[in-house]
Design a protein around this motif. Structure first.
Motif, PDB file in Angstrom:
ATOM      1  N   GLY A 285       1.988  16.608  13.105  1.00  0.00           N
ATOM      2  CA  GLY A 285       0.578  16.623  13.503  1.00  0.00           C
ATOM      3  C   GLY A 285      -0.313  17.024  12.349  1.00  0.00           C
ATOM      4  O   GLY A 285      -0.011  17.942  11.623  1.00  0.00           O
ATOM      5  N   GLY A 286      -1.419  16.320  12.209  1.00  0.00           N
ATOM      6  CA  GLY A 286      -2.304  16.606  11.086  1.00  0.00           C
ATOM      7  C   GLY A 286      -1.924  15.847   9.846  1.00  0.00           C
ATOM      8  O   GLY A 286      -2.398  16.144   8.757  1.00  0.00           O
ATOM      9  N   ASN A 287      -1.068  14.860   9.996  1.00  0.00           N
ATOM     10  CA  ASN A 287      -0.592  14.142   8.821  1.00  0.00           C
ATOM     11  C   ASN A 287      -1.415  12.908   8.528  1.00  0.00           C
ATOM     12  O   ASN A 287      -0.883  11.836   8.311  1.00  0.00           O
TER      13      ASN A 287
ATOM     14  N   PHE B 176       0.836  -1.195   0.000  1.00  0.00           N
ATOM     15  CA  PHE B 176       0.000   0.000   0.000  1.00  0.00           C
ATOM     16  C   PHE B 176       0.868   1.241   0.000  1.00  0.00           C
ATOM     17  O   PHE B 176       1.896   1.322   0.680  1.00  0.00           O
ATOM     18  N   CYS B 177       0.407   2.198  -0.743  1.00  0.00           N
ATOM     19  CA  CYS B 177       1.021   3.515  -0.749  1.00  0.00           C
ATOM     20  C   CYS B 177       0.035   4.469  -0.080  1.00  0.00           C
ATOM     21  O   CYS B 177      -1.183   4.307  -0.213  1.00  0.00           O
ATOM     22  N   ALA B 178       0.555   5.432   0.663  1.00  0.00           N
ATOM     23  CA  ALA B 178      -0.283   6.458   1.270  1.00  0.00           C
ATOM     24  C   ALA B 178       0.364   7.808   1.032  1.00  0.00           C
ATOM     25  O   ALA B 178       1.581   7.902   0.836  1.00  0.00           O
ATOM     26  N   SER B 179      -0.460   8.837   1.028  1.00  0.00           N
ATOM     27  CA  SER B 179       0.097  10.183   0.915  1.00  0.00           C
ATOM     28  C   SER B 179      -0.522  11.089   1.957  1.00  0.00           C
ATOM     29  O   SER B 179      -1.616  10.823   2.465  1.00  0.00           O
ATOM     30  N   SER B 180       0.201  12.132   2.303  1.00  0.00           N
ATOM     31  CA  SER B 180      -0.322  13.116   3.242  1.00  0.00           C
ATOM     32  C   SER B 180       0.049  14.507   2.765  1.00  0.00           C
ATOM     33  O   SER B 180       1.023  14.701   2.026  1.00  0.00           O
ATOM     34  N   LEU B 181      -0.761  15.455   3.227  1.00  0.00           N
ATOM     35  CA  LEU B 181      -0.531  16.842   2.845  1.00  0.00           C
ATOM     36  C   LEU B 181       0.584  17.457   3.683  1.00  0.00           C
ATOM     37  O   LEU B 181       1.384  18.242   3.184  1.00  0.00           O
ATOM     38  N   LEU B 182       0.576  17.079   4.959  1.00  0.00           N
ATOM     39  CA  LEU B 182       1.514  17.670   5.899  1.00  0.00           C
ATOM     40  C   LEU B 182       2.402  16.602   6.497  1.00  0.00           C
ATOM     41  O   LEU B 182       2.139  15.405   6.376  1.00  0.00           O
TER      42      LEU B 182
END
Lengths: 112, 115
Positions: free
Chosen positions: B100-102, B91-97
Motif C-alpha cells: 500500500g502506498g506504492n 516503460f520503467c517505473a519506480s516506487s518508494l515503498l
C-alpha cells in the motif's frame, strides 16, 4: 486468471459534458490506482484507493472504490480539452508483491 | 529531485541484434518495475526488481529477455536476438515503498523499433 477490465476502449465527448468510466476485476483487490497517459507520453499517477467504498476527489475528477473492492469508477465533471488522454486503472491483488495489473485503458477525446 | 530516467528514448535494432534499455529510478526509490506497451494496448507487467534481486518476473518471456538492478548503476532490461514482435514502448517505473502506498512513477519510456 486475475485481470482488470476497462470497457469501452474509446469514448468521445463534447467539451463541457460529464464523463464516467469503470474498471472491473474478477476478484477482490488490495488497492486500485488510476493513471493518465497523454498521446506520446508516459503514464502519470493520479490516485490510489485502498478502503472499501472510498471516494476521493481531485478538482473535477472523482474516484470511487466499490464496496466489494472489485470495481472502481472515474468521473470527470464538465470535461475540458486538457482531459484528453488514456486513463488506466491498475489493481494490486492480495499477495501480489506490489505487482500492478493494468487495464487496457480508455482513450478519451473531447470535442471543443 | 529528478524523475525516473530512461535511455535511450528511441532505439532501432535489426533482427538478431541485442537491445539494452536502461532505467535510473527516482532518488531514494529501490523498487523498479518494467512494462511493455504495444500500440493502443495497456501496460503489460514484465518484471519487478529491488536492488540486486528479482522479486517477480512472471511477465517476462522465458527466452531472450533478462533484467537486472545492480547495487550500483541503473536497472537494465536486455533483449537478445530481437525480433519484429519486440517492437514496443518499454516503460520503467519506480516506487518508494512496496505494498500500500506504492504509487509508481514512470519514466518517459524507450521506443524500440526492430527492422
Amino acid at each position: 486468471g486475475q485481470q482488470v477490465m476497462q470497457i469501452p476502449q474509446y469514448q468521445h465527448v463534447q467539451e463541457g459534458e460529464d464523463f464516467t468510466t469503470y474498471c472491473n476485476s474478477s476478484t477482490t483487490l488490495s488497492n486500485i490506482q488510476w493513471y493518465k497517459q497523454r498521446p506520446g507520453g508516459h503514464p502519470v499517477f493520479l490516485i490510489q484507493l485502498v478502503k472499501s467504498g472510498e471516494v476521493k476527489k481531485q478538482k473535477r475528477l472523482t474516484f470511487q472504490f466499490g464496496e466489494a473492492k472489485k470495481n472502481s469508477s472515474l468521473h470527470i465533471t464538465a470535461t475540458q480539452t486538457t482531459d484528453v488522454g488514456t486513463y488506466f486503472c491498475a489493481g494490486e491483488y492480495p499477495g501480489a508483491n506490489s505487482k500492478l495489473t493494468f487495464g487496457k485503458g480508455i482513450t478519451l477525446s473531447v470535442r471543443p | 529531485n529528478a524523475g525516473v530516467m530512461q535511455n535511450p528514448r528511441h532505439l532501432v535494432r535489426r533482427r538478431g541484434q541485442e537491445a539494452r534499455l536502461r532505467c535510473s529510478p527516482m532518488k531514494g526509490h529501490s523498487h523498479v518495475y518494467w512494462y511493455r506497451q504495444l500500440p493502443e494496448e495497456g501496460l503489460k507487467f514484465m518484471v519487478y526488481l529491488q536492488k540486486e534481486n528479482i522479486i517477480d518476473e512472471s511477465g517476462m518471456p522465458k527466452e531472450r529477455f533478462s533484467a537486472e538492478f545492480p547495487k550500483e548503476g541503473p536497472s537494465i532490461l536486455r533483449i537478445q536476438q530481437v525480433v519484429r514482435g519486440d517492437s514496443a514502448a518499454y516503460f520503467c517505473a519506480s516506487s518508494l515503498l512496496a505494498g500500500g502506498g506504492n504509487e509508481q512513477f514512470f519514466g518517459p519510456g524507450t521506443r524500440l523499433t526492430v527492422l
